[in-house]
Design an enzyme around this catalytic site. Structure first.
Site, PDB file in Angstrom:
ATOM      1  N   GLU C  48      52.233  61.328 -93.361  1.00 48.48           N
ATOM      2  CA  GLU C  48      51.123  60.408 -93.604  1.00 48.48           C
ATOM      3  C   GLU C  48      50.567  60.469 -95.018  1.00 48.48           C
ATOM      4  O   GLU C  48      49.839  59.573 -95.427  1.00 48.48           O
ATOM      5  CB  GLU C  48      50.024  60.556 -92.541  1.00 48.48           C
ATOM      6  CG  GLU C  48      49.512  61.919 -92.241  1.00 48.48           C
ATOM      7  CD  GLU C  48      50.253  62.630 -91.121  1.00 48.48           C
ATOM      8  OE1 GLU C  48      51.497  62.670 -91.154  1.00 48.48           O
ATOM      9  OE2 GLU C  48      49.582  63.216 -90.242  1.00 48.48           O
ATOM     10  N   ASN C  49      50.909  61.511 -95.776  1.00 49.25           N
ATOM     11  CA  ASN C  49      50.474  61.563 -97.172  1.00 49.25           C
ATOM     12  C   ASN C  49      51.354  60.728 -98.097  1.00 49.25           C
ATOM     13  O   ASN C  49      51.399  60.978 -99.301  1.00 49.25           O
ATOM     14  CB  ASN C  49      50.375  63.013 -97.656  1.00 49.25           C
ATOM     15  CG  ASN C  49      51.657  63.794 -97.475  1.00 49.25           C
ATOM     16  OD1 ASN C  49      52.349  63.635 -96.466  1.00 49.25           O
ATOM     17  ND2 ASN C  49      52.000  64.641 -98.424  1.00 49.25           N
TER      18      ASN C  49
END
Lengths: 218, 226, 218, 226
Positions: C48-49
């Site tokens: 998700e980063n």
């Protein structure tokens, strides 16, 4: 009285745009402004189809169909330019990142309402494009238009009779007769074309104008 | 092995059904997937809802799709052009519904679909006839209009380069609606100028990651001057 | 009965993920799944980063602090990978583009409610990260957890007593005792650990389970 | 001539007032503007609201800003970490308010601020205690929570390369919150590894166009292993 020519109006707008400004020039009359931006000022032109740093029209034969402006005319890219997609481009507009946009208009009201997208004629097919986004989004909305219609009626009106693009959005109006600021307390005349008196401008405009200390023949 | 390359535009669009919602990328000729539109006409699906910035011009591309009577409705920001005669005729004849959307709202509604946003408030069009009948809300010192996402069954876009995972790069202002349409459709079909081996595209420079792309067709079309 | 080890659970999850899937592996136990993905399947891992195509941990000394996963551990990038910003990354998640996410859990309810972010203890400082986004966004939410708490209570419950991450989101549960599908009509047992009877699993779980034709010892 | 380069981090943050809302980029060490945070501590502004994914860890960076008692409130998704002791202490002592936001909602609220969106409906957190008291709405078959943008006075971000117009590129996962924070703040300050002459950055590859950036400071810091 000698009315301002289109190129003179464009030059007058260009004079007001400071170094470092991010600016969108609407389709039509406003695109003329690009030719008058002082060469010693770096001003970054935005086009809503996803580009910052729009440069002049390319030389004949050097056009590239992938490098166009919002008017779908071939352009070039300046050093320092960048491309991005449509949602990011309109995020810039709506998010109030543009310092100026310059738009054409059918009518502007004393409250700064803008009508520039649709005549409202019952059989006309309307087309809005990015006009409503630019009108609500830019920090300063500058309008370029002829002061009077072909029938001699003022385009600066008490209330717009054409459908609105946005309410309370116009900051300054540049016409072939005058430059007028739209403020909370009314319309302030900044410049008047040489040979036209404030009283005559007032009569032609048909809406209340204020004379400011800055009002002067251009 | 993941391989999203498909040999022909016809094969890539063979399953478009009647009544589908089809997004078509492009702004002017920049980013217009001309060969995919031709294949869609050939496919012959009817009753389509088309999402595009315009409503076709001249006699090719989207205008030809309208002329072929494939389109029931158009969602766009700028239908009327000097040469939008096929749209004009069909719309005046009542054969073609028009949903007119400000350009930024069009882009944001497409983006919202791809990003799973249920609805959003935009200041654009508040107080105008394009907001007639829509919910509004004052937030802070500004007035906003509530707008809903536009989802699509297919997106037809034109990119520059692709690898077999469907990662895409674009070329200059041909990027326009491509990345947001790719994310908003169930099945995104990209026509590209060039296909490259996996690992060729710099991961910093991929604009549309392959997760948004189902099919890639290489169209070695000549680039025309505008 | 010999309970599934953590690596066995991870291997069992990996078996269910098909070629071409886009997958997010949550922090903790789920990261083990990466090591068990079959080498002959191309599966694209999302973090998700802002990265797709996450590869294995780099060799000692080859770590780069700018290339990490959501657990802030150093990773590598596979050919075909891509970087993007946080809003785009969560747009992918929320917009239902991920085929699978694998999450740890404190509890899962018979309705597929997930509790995995907060014990609800009054003095605990909560931290949610991306768990709620993944739980509502992924097309298939797979949960990996021990079947029983340290006190021997079932983590599959009628109603979650811990604060919810999302309601009605879990599709399949992988524990050290069984693999269970969460369906509209209840919990369907897919696999049971060797040496454990359906009846015993039912007793340990304390919520109604359905025996399916597919139910078998793993 | 547009020139957004500033000589020092101290000069770039000299005008941060008490009570400002400051976004700080980074996810872990990737993209964390360490030298800008040090300069903010040196500046000594009090009562700050800080927006970051975390709430600081160890004794440096955001943790040091908290230890220096500059922060009144933190908006973040993941405050509690094994080594978030400065946050833990200040929060437990009631000196530091926490607004806990799911990570995707945090990102989207920041993005909404930059894009002029007044509010949006997200499915994330519906039915959970993080949506307690918030407006909800059923749209189609799903339930959504209404969320509002997060605007900031300053954004402190770390990028890789910059030109004097403020165009930025990033390096791998150090991109994270940088581009959206840059657009959400009135004054965005970027620390970069390298400054380059105008025209060096490929216009296809610029991630944050200079329009979103006010000040650029080159910090020739050594890249540490993670």
């Amino acid at each position: 009285m000698k009315k301002f020519e289109r190129q003179q109006i464009a030059a007058r707008v260009a004079r007001d745009i400071p170094e470092g400004a991010y600016v969108n020039l609407g389709i039509g009359l406003p695109t003329l402004v690009a030719d008058h931006l002082p060469r010693d000022r770096e001003i970054v032109l935005h086009s809503e189809n996803g580009v910052l740093g729009v440069g002049p029209r390319p030389a004949k034969g050097m056009e590239d169909e992938d490098l166009i402006n919002a008017g779908k005319e071939p352009v070039t890219l300046l050093m320092g330019g960048a491309f991005f997609h449509h949602a990011d481009s309109f995020g810039m507009i709506r998010g109030r990142h543009l310092d100026y946009c310059v738009l054409g208009a059918f009518q502007v009201s004393v409250a700064g309402d803008l009508a520039n997208w649709h005549t409202g004629a019952p059989d006309a097919i309307p087309a809005v494009g990015g006009a409503m986004d630019l009108a609500v989004g830019a920090k300063n909305v500058l309008v370029m238009m002829e002061h009077l219609t072909k029938e001699g009626k003022s385009k600066i009106v008490e209330r717009c009779s054409y459908p609105l693009t946005a309410a309370h959005c116009v900051n300054r109006i540049y016409t072939d007769l005058a430059v007028i600021d739209v403020k909370a307390d009314g319309l302030h005349v900044v410049d008047i074309v040489e040979g036209l008196s404030f009283e005559e401008l007032q009569r032609l405009s048909g809406v209340p104008l204020k004379r400011t200390s800055a009002s002067k023949a251009a | 092995m993941i391989d999203k390359f498909i040999a022909t535009a016809q094969a890539a669009l063979a399953d478009v059904p009647d009544g589908a919602t089809v997004m078509i990328g492009g702004f002017g000729n920049a980013g217009m997937p001309a060969e995919l539109i031709d294949a869609l006409i050939e496919r012959g699906a009817r009753g389509l809802t088309v999402v595009n910035n315009n409503a076709g011009n001249g006699d090719t591309g989207l205008a030809a799709l309208i002329a072929a009577k494939c389109v029931r409705k158009i969602i766009c920001s700028f239908p009327r052009q000097a040469d939008s005669w096929h749209f004009d005729r069909a719309h005046r004849a009542g054969e073609l519904e028009l949903e007119l959307v400000p350009q930024g709202t069009l882009a944001e509604r497409i983006r919202a679909a791809g990003a799973g946003i249920g609805a959003f408030y935009t200041p654009t069009a508040f107080g105008t006839e394009l907001a007639a009948g829509k919910e509004t809300r004052r937030i802070g010192a500004r007035d906003y209009v509530l707008e809903f996402p536009i989802h699509a069954d297919y997106a037809l876009i034109k990119a520059d380069r692709a690898d077999r995972w469907g990662n895409l790069t674009y070329r200059m202002t041909a990027r326009n609606f491509g990345p947001i349409m790719a994310a908003a459709a169930k099945c995104t079909v990209a026509q590209v100028r060039e296909t490259v081996p996996l690992g060729t595209l710099d991961p910093e420079v991929v604009v549309t990651p392959g997760i948004f792309v189902k099919r890639v067709v290489r169209i070695a079309s000549l680039r025309k001057a505008a």
